[in-house]
Design a protein around this motif. Sequence first.
Motif, PDB file in Angstrom:
ATOM      1  N   SER A 141      -2.954   8.059   3.536  1.00  0.00           N
ATOM      2  CA  SER A 141      -1.629   8.288   2.985  1.00  0.00           C
ATOM      3  C   SER A 141      -0.957   9.582   3.417  1.00  0.00           C
ATOM      4  CB  SER A 141      -1.695   8.257   1.450  1.00  0.00           C
ATOM      5  OG  SER A 141      -2.641   9.192   0.984  1.00  0.00           O
ATOM      6  N   GLN A 157       5.494   2.462   2.870  1.00  0.00           N
ATOM      7  CA  GLN A 157       5.696   3.900   2.831  1.00  0.00           C
ATOM      8  C   GLN A 157       6.128   4.443   4.184  1.00  0.00           C
ATOM      9  OE1 GLN A 157       5.541   5.138  -0.144  1.00  0.00           O
ATOM     10  NE2 GLN A 157       6.240   7.146   0.491  1.00  0.00           N
ATOM     11  N   THR A 213      -1.251  -0.200  -3.132  1.00  0.00           N
ATOM     12  CA  THR A 213      -0.413   0.981  -2.942  1.00  0.00           C
ATOM     13  C   THR A 213       0.627   0.717  -1.867  1.00  0.00           C
ATOM     14  OG1 THR A 213      -1.703   2.010  -1.159  1.00  0.00           O
ATOM     15  CG2 THR A 213      -2.479   2.363  -3.436  1.00  0.00           C
ATOM     16  N   SER A 214       1.575   1.639  -1.725  1.00  0.00           N
ATOM     17  CA  SER A 214       2.626   1.456  -0.723  1.00  0.00           C
ATOM     18  C   SER A 214       2.088   1.608   0.688  1.00  0.00           C
ATOM     19  CB  SER A 214       3.763   2.457  -0.952  1.00  0.00           C
ATOM     20  OG  SER A 214       3.325   3.781  -0.746  1.00  0.00           O
ATOM     21  N   PHE A 215       0.834   2.046   0.829  1.00  0.00           N
ATOM     22  CA  PHE A 215       0.189   2.098   2.141  1.00  0.00           C
ATOM     23  C   PHE A 215      -0.681   0.868   2.389  1.00  0.00           C
ATOM     24  CE2 PHE A 215       1.232   6.125   4.062  1.00  0.00           C
ATOM     25  CZ  PHE A 215       1.737   6.858   3.000  1.00  0.00           C
ATOM     26  N   PRO A 260       3.034   5.704  -3.302  1.00  0.00           N
ATOM     27  CA  PRO A 260       2.305   6.423  -2.262  1.00  0.00           C
ATOM     28  C   PRO A 260       1.074   7.163  -2.765  1.00  0.00           C
ATOM     29  CG  PRO A 260       4.256   7.637  -2.882  1.00  0.00           C
ATOM     30  CD  PRO A 260       4.332   6.325  -3.608  1.00  0.00           C
ATOM     31  N   GLU A 316       6.078  11.824  -4.508  1.00  0.00           N
ATOM     32  CA  GLU A 316       6.977  11.346  -3.455  1.00  0.00           C
ATOM     33  C   GLU A 316       6.805  12.221  -2.221  1.00  0.00           C
ATOM     34  OE1 GLU A 316      10.643   9.347  -5.991  1.00  0.00           O
ATOM     35  OE2 GLU A 316      10.875  11.305  -5.068  1.00  0.00           O
TER      36      GLU A 316
END
Length: 489
Positions: A219, A243, A377-379, A409, A488
Amino acid sequence: MQPEGLRAILRQHAGRLPQPLALRGDTRRYTYTQFLDEVERREALLRAEPEAVLALALENGPDALLWDLAALLAGRPCLPLPPFFSPQQRAHCLAQCRVNLAVADSGFSAELEAAGFQPDGHFWRRTVNGGAILPAGTAKVTYTSGTTAQPKGVCLSAESLLQVAGELEAASRSSAPAHYLAVLPLAVLLENLGTYAALLAGACVTLLPQRQLGIQGASGVDWPKLLASVVLSGAQSLILVPQLLLGLVTAIERGHLGPGQFRFVAVGGARVSPDLLARAARVGLPVFEGYGLSECASVVCLNRPGANRPGSVGQPLPHVRVRLAEDGEVLVSGPVLLGYLGEPPFTGPWWPTGDLGEFDADGYLHLRGRKKHQFITSFGRNVNPDWVEAELTQRGTIAQAFVHGEGLPGNLALLWPLDPACTDQVLADAVASANAALPDYARVRAWRRLEVPFSTADGLLTANGRPRREAILARYRSTLLELEHEVEP
């Protein structure tokens, strides 16, 4: 498609004039002729070795793709070791696959030595008694990103892998991207197949080490470095997780680079917000959201030129059939896993994805969340909160923990200490201790101390003491929104 079909296509590309470039690394370049020669040289080395799983502990770069394809053509099961796993998780993968042969970068030397390997020419070797029992036809063992501390090995056939790669190539064909940049680690199946698709199209693949791209772990991103690499590579096509798409869109909005070089940007691995897709459209970035999972050889649905409906994950690709169970769970039939490593082969006609969805009138699939509590997750990393919460609460300081990270993230936590009088620094130290035992995608990035503990009386715990997740999310929505700003990028 079988591996020999891939070989034939590579030979066709090699016969074109002028000789096209197939692969670029940080210091090396290969035409299609040179590329195929290098793959087949490695293939010959593998064919001279006893049959067993080959592990690849390699950073992104030419060697990672050359050895990966050599294993595919040699018919040798291949295990790419994810760099974002913890050393303990990678050791589990090596042990479960009973690996006795590996190709590795120097950065993995200590781990391999600890697992009993010794360097020997091109390979690292160790002696194991007996090989892993793989489903017949296994070409690749790809490990999920770990919904628990011990990720599961998904066994896939060469035919399934190449069929999906072929569909990805067909989906982007009208855009004709000639330069593909691999941004994600090759151990991520989606990226692995993205490089295959680019080679099937006769495009040039650029493979650079993750740190050179500015990506650390699962990340961490150095955005100026990553954006510079994207521009300098001349990338016309990318596969991104949400992300990374956010960073690219933001950079275009701020004028740091233009959208003109891009022809096809695929995004997947986790939910993409409609707002982000709208922002991408406003700046002229050709983004196409898709959906899939490792158990279905990565890609099931994909938006594409001429068939793009933002907010959906696209229509099913031609190689699969998709239907919904009575409860809305997405079921897939087609090239699915042969089985999980160490478990009976999968023989059913439909794979239950664990995702909930619905089709619109035109056959576009819209996802509505996960059946179970694990989040993505956004990853694009799968995390089971029970696992992280156990790490937090089993160290003598934290009594209750609730972890949330869907589409974010970094993971967030709500904490209640065993000793209500303990300081925030003691809690911070406990979180740091737990994080040290977790891979970076599962670590807690921001947390908040609860004013009162969860209880059955307030409806936040079940009768046996388990958190009622939806109730907690509703009760602490504003607190979690505040914490989101702390992680963020």
